[in-house]
Design an enzyme around this catalytic site. Sequence first.
Site, mmCIF file in Angstrom:
data_model
loop_
_atom_site.group_PDB
_atom_site.id
_atom_site.type_symbol
_atom_site.label_atom_id
_atom_site.label_comp_id
_atom_site.label_asym_id
_atom_site.label_seq_id
_atom_site.Cartn_x
_atom_site.Cartn_y
_atom_site.Cartn_z
ATOM 1 N N GLU A 285 36.689 0.326 -26.188
ATOM 2 C CA GLU A 285 35.386 0.920 -25.873
ATOM 3 C C GLU A 285 35.109 2.168 -26.695
ATOM 4 O OE1 GLU A 285 35.103 1.841 -21.688
ATOM 5 O OE2 GLU A 285 37.136 2.605 -21.595
ATOM 6 N N ASP B 130 30.456 1.602 -23.104
ATOM 7 C CA ASP B 130 30.867 2.797 -23.833
ATOM 8 C C ASP B 130 30.918 2.551 -25.335
ATOM 9 O OD1 ASP B 130 31.130 4.948 -22.008
ATOM 10 O OD2 ASP B 130 32.824 3.920 -21.098
ATOM 11 N N CYS C 190 34.126 -6.958 -20.837
ATOM 12 C CA CYS C 190 33.870 -6.616 -19.435
ATOM 13 C C CYS C 190 32.685 -5.645 -19.304
ATOM 14 C CB CYS C 190 35.109 -6.053 -18.754
ATOM 15 S SG CYS C 190 35.671 -4.520 -19.473
ATOM 16 N N HIS D 168 26.418 3.943 -13.965
ATOM 17 C CA HIS D 168 27.252 3.227 -12.986
ATOM 18 C C HIS D 168 26.486 2.876 -11.724
ATOM 19 C CE1 HIS D 168 30.470 4.407 -15.680
ATOM 20 N NE2 HIS D 168 30.962 3.262 -15.287
HETATM 21 C C1 PEP Z 1 32.373 -0.198 -20.423
HETATM 22 O O1 PEP Z 1 32.402 0.940 -20.880
HETATM 23 O O2 PEP Z 1 31.776 -1.146 -20.968
HETATM 24 C C2 PEP Z 1 33.064 -0.517 -19.155
HETATM 25 C C3 PEP Z 1 33.196 -1.761 -18.742
HETATM 26 O O3 PEP Z 1 33.526 0.505 -18.400
HETATM 27 P P1 PEP Z 1 32.563 1.494 -17.551
HETATM 28 O O4 PEP Z 1 31.193 0.874 -17.542
HETATM 29 O O5 PEP Z 1 33.145 1.597 -16.193
HETATM 30 O O6 PEP Z 1 32.640 2.750 -18.332
HETATM 31 MG MG MG Z 2 33.762 2.435 -20.094
#
Ligand code: PEP
Ligand code: MG
Length: 537
Positions: A426, A450, A497, A187
């Site tokens: 995910e 994920d 996303c 992140h």
């Molecule tokens: C993902 O897992 O692709 C996602 C968009 O959520 P995060 O990256 O916040 O886990």
């Molecule tokens: Mg995620």
Amino acid sequence: MILEGKSVFGGIAIGRLSVYQKKDKQVKRHKVEDTAAEVARFTEAKEKAKKQLAQFYEKALKEVGEVNAMIFEVHQMMLDDLDYIESVVNMIETQNINAEFAVATTGDNFSKMFAAMDDEYMRERAADVKDISNRVISILHGADNGGMTGDEPVILLAEDLAPSETVQLDKTKVLAFVTRYGSTNSHTAILARTMNIPALIGVEFLKDVDGKYGIVDGYTGKFIIDPEEAVLSEYRVKKEEDENKKRLLQELKGKENVTLDGTKINLYANIGSVADVASALSNDAGGIGLFRSEFLYLESGDYPTEEAQFAAYKAVAENMAGRKVIIRTLDIGADKQVDYFNMEKEENPAMGYRAIRICLDRPEIFKTQLRAIYRASYYGTISIMFPMIISVKEVRRIKEIIAEVKQELSAKKIPYKDCEIGIMIETPAAAMISDLLAEEVDFFSVGTNDLTQYTLAIDRQNPKLDDFYDAHHEAVLRMLKMVVENGHKGGCWVGICGELGADTSLTETFLKMGFDELSVSPSMILKVREAIRNTRL
Ligand code: PEP
Ligand code: MG
């Protein structure tokens, strides 16, 4: 000296280096001889803390409105509380102890006292008194603002940066990130992309470089310390060329996301805070495809109240002026740890107590957030999306809770709109039963970060596995295709996303698969638009 790292976001940065200092949470007790000097140290730190809080107030007023900003005024007042000051000064003078320890002990005592009170408002002050004490302690440690004390923007060097640390940095003062640890899909890397600044990971930098001059080349992964004049001028030219290229992309603003043969797709932005809306808008996002609401929890010292959340969601909805805003409900756990949740240490946090699992297990937290979202829905076009879904049963339970929330709001005559409901795909489980899930919701958004981690059994946080983390793996691509087909059959629109959505080498593939939306970091929107506009299907 030239060091090599791995780039997680492109761009060139030239500036002074600053080594990030972790805030030392351990406060040690030691004896002081000169108590008057120690009291003076405390007074000076307290005044500095008040100044910081006044600045936060002004910043918050602009970004999140008066209701949320008020807390910083309350904190300033608490620092002037005579009982609080007297307790600290007394301890220093009568026990000959250091200011840090006196502040920490006073903070603990006052916080316990508030927590035991009958009045709810006073009980809430328990976290505040801890927060102001920690602020004063950080200043006494000389590590306020994560070690970034000057006004000059810097290249920030750190061993690693947790998401909660990254969100608290003053973004206007960071030219680039360079970390020793961290992985491409963490992140912190995602935040660097949102902030539109070059970032390198895996750099074995030395400790004694603080204050030296450096260059970060986010394209080649090079990190140059103390560059010679010739290298500096070479990079100044490169930086200008880079900025020119970015300026050219700006010409795509206002243009449609349409292929050469007329296929259109929605291009939205991923954000983590109200402040990120500005870059979503300046990069011409058609909407917000993912608002990582957990960052509101990470930034806060205690559970964010319904009011604070309502104000944040409302601000995003209003600023997006009717364009779609997809709020993802709380997705903490794994690398996004929040102290006040007091979660037990787990062997496998990525596969543990996280995201929707916490929300369904602790419905009071979930309902507070849903109430805030529904109240904000009245002020724009909000959709709600749920993370880490693995079963139809979970979705049905969520819908029951939503029905309760809506009923409660109606009973109180609080206005709200009906929101589109979607889920993140995910987990491989969700992908495999996407035909069944499509019957339950209005849309899917694929979280490829994920989904890749769970499909390939590769921890996205582990930098050693970066080379194995193949987001183009056929298994992932097949799932993506399957999810679009199943989603469309069940009447859902389907988007991506995860970070893969911004990978322009796959833009054509995604368009061919039939995706309806891509949601990417604000800094990637125009680049993806360019790729779409150059594609012929
Ligand atoms: C993902 O897992 O692709 C996602 C968009 O959520 P995060 O990256 O916040 O886990
Ligand atoms: Mg995620």
